[in-house]
Write an enzyme that holds these catalytic residues in place. Structure first.
Site, mmCIF file in Angstrom:
data_model
loop_
_atom_site.group_PDB
_atom_site.id
_atom_site.type_symbol
_atom_site.label_atom_id
_atom_site.label_comp_id
_atom_site.label_asym_id
_atom_site.label_seq_id
_atom_site.Cartn_x
_atom_site.Cartn_y
_atom_site.Cartn_z
ATOM 1 N NE ARG A 1 -3.897 0.558 1.803
ATOM 2 C CZ ARG A 1 -5.155 0.651 2.256
ATOM 3 N NH1 ARG A 1 -5.424 1.426 3.287
ATOM 4 N NH2 ARG A 1 -6.123 -0.023 1.686
ATOM 5 C CG HIS B 1 -8.192 0.227 -3.210
ATOM 6 N ND1 HIS B 1 -7.498 -0.929 -2.895
ATOM 7 C CD2 HIS B 1 -8.820 0.591 -2.059
ATOM 8 C CE1 HIS B 1 -7.694 -1.230 -1.621
ATOM 9 N NE2 HIS B 1 -8.488 -0.333 -1.092
ATOM 10 C CD GLN C 1 -12.934 -1.488 -1.372
ATOM 11 O OE1 GLN C 1 -12.199 -1.516 -0.406
ATOM 12 N NE2 GLN C 1 -14.199 -1.896 -1.310
ATOM 13 C CG ASP D 1 -13.477 6.527 -1.532
ATOM 14 O OD1 ASP D 1 -13.423 6.342 -0.296
ATOM 15 O OD2 ASP D 1 -12.456 6.534 -2.265
ATOM 16 C CB CYS E 1 -14.174 1.416 -0.590
ATOM 17 S SG CYS E 1 -13.606 3.102 -0.335
ATOM 18 N NE ARG F 1 -10.706 -5.165 -0.138
ATOM 19 C CZ ARG F 1 -9.846 -4.246 0.299
ATOM 20 N NH1 ARG F 1 -10.286 -3.177 0.918
ATOM 21 N NH2 ARG F 1 -8.551 -4.376 0.062
HETATM 22 N N1 CP Z 1 -11.283 -0.090 1.904
HETATM 23 C C1 CP Z 1 -10.045 -0.170 2.400
HETATM 24 O O1 CP Z 1 -9.079 -0.364 1.681
HETATM 25 O O2 CP Z 1 -9.976 -0.034 3.748
HETATM 26 P P1 CP Z 1 -8.638 0.113 4.602
HETATM 27 O O3 CP Z 1 -8.058 1.466 4.281
HETATM 28 O O4 CP Z 1 -9.090 0.022 6.024
HETATM 29 O O5 CP Z 1 -7.710 -0.984 4.219
HETATM 30 N N1 NVA Z 2 -9.854 6.863 -1.653
HETATM 31 C C1 NVA Z 2 -9.551 6.396 -0.333
HETATM 32 C C2 NVA Z 2 -9.755 4.911 -0.244
HETATM 33 C C3 NVA Z 2 -9.484 4.322 1.103
HETATM 34 C C4 NVA Z 2 -9.681 2.844 1.131
HETATM 35 C C5 NVA Z 2 -8.117 6.758 0.021
HETATM 36 O O1 NVA Z 2 -7.237 6.599 -0.839
HETATM 37 O O2 NVA Z 2 -7.879 7.219 1.122
#
Ligand code: CP
Ligand code: NVA
Length: 306
Positions: free
Chosen positions: A103, A130, A133, A223, A264, A292
């Protein structure tokens, strides 16, 4: 079917057939029809340069249930955030583990990691996409509305990682998608062009009128307005997005009886979505969160099985 790709960096790494196959595999894991120990005796390193609840926990439990060992690495605890290069990290980790998830704030880093790692690399969220997701989201949509002939609507930030992946996934599967967002936060031209190149006739509409957009929606997705890394723009964004909140008033324009509301998560309740909507009868956000894990299992299983 075996996936020919080594890594999962973008949802566009899949063609339609592969995407449907991953979803079928995730469904089989969820129903218990498929049980596998694909990761028996194997380790997966999970590097997080940003916080995570769902992605971390779903990968961790999925790896364990596939017989493997998850190794959770917050980037500030490893040398990567103290000057060691992505190249060296990729080379070293490939000598120890059988897959790596990352990540990261910069999509180029996960691309570079994948280029130099000899084991599969999975994008666990970057600033651009992502994909994990969206697999869980598609699985949820398939369960609740089916994927054929539906209209999906994304309300909110038209220019973030989740929206990009959703646009691409809908394009690959031929799903009609409307993105309702302020003009300043519309999907980037390059994203639309890439979506257009994905084979199907692109059924994508961009509008700044959420009330019209949600009318015939089967799926209404939102989101956060301020994604991780955009905190400095928080104030400005909250003002720009105020008419794009999923609240009871906006939902009163949705005419389809069985529409679903997706997010999400994590949600910023009171910003992009109200309690009444996220806790309401149409919301499927916790099914998405559960999926997930099933989707993650499918990805790991298909990338790592011999
Ligand atoms: N939706 C998602 O990726 O959640 P987290 O940021 O908690 O991993
Ligand atoms: N768009 C959000 C998604 C989190 C899962 C972010 O990048 O923070």
């Amino acid at each position: 079917m075996k996936l020919i790709m080594k890594d999962l960096l973008c949802i566009t790494d899949f063609n339609k057939e592969e995407l449907l196959y991953v979803l079928k595999t995730a469904k089989d894991f969820k129903s218990g029809k498929l049980i596998a120990d694909t990761l028996k005796g194997k380790s997966v390193a999970m590097i997080f340069e940003k916080p995570s609840t769902r992605t971390r926990l779903s990968f961790q439990t999925a790896i364990y249930e596939l017989g493997g060992q998850p190794i959770n690495l917050n980037s500030n605890e490893i040398q990567l955030s103290h000057g060691e290069t992505v190249y060296d990290t990729a080379k070293v980790l490939s000598r120890y583990v059988h897959a790596i998830t990352l990540r990261t704030f910069d999509h180029a880093r996960v691309v570079e990691l994948a280029r130099h790692a000899t084991v599969p690399v999975i994008n666990a969220l970057s600033d651009f996409e992502h994909p994990c997701q969206i697999l869980a989201d598609l699985q949820t949509m398939e369960e609740k509305t089916g994927l054929k002939g539906i209209k999906a609507v994304f309300v909110g930030d038209g220019d973030n990682n989740v929206t990009n992946s959703f646009i691409f996934a809908c394009a690959i599967l031929g799903i009609s998608l409307t993105v309702a967002c302020p003009k300043k936060y519309a999907p980037k031209k390059q994203v639309i062009e890439k979506a257009r190149s994905l084979g199907q006739k692109l059924l994508l509409e961009i509008t700044d009128e959420p009330k019209l957009a949600v009318r015939d929606a089967d799926v209404i997705y939102t989101d956060v307005w301020v994604s991780m890394g955009m905190e400095k723009q928080g104030k400005e964004r909250k003002i720009a997005f105020k008419d794009f909140q999923l609240n009871e008033e906006l939902m009163s324009y949705a005419r389809r009886k069985e529409y679903i509301v997706m997010h999400c998560l994590p949600a910023h309740r009171g910003d992009e979505i109200t309690d009444a909507v996220i806790d309401g009868a149409h919301s499927v956000v916790f099914d998405e969160a559960e999926n997930r894990k099933h989707a993650q299992k499918a990805i790991l299983h298909l990338l790592l099985k011999k």
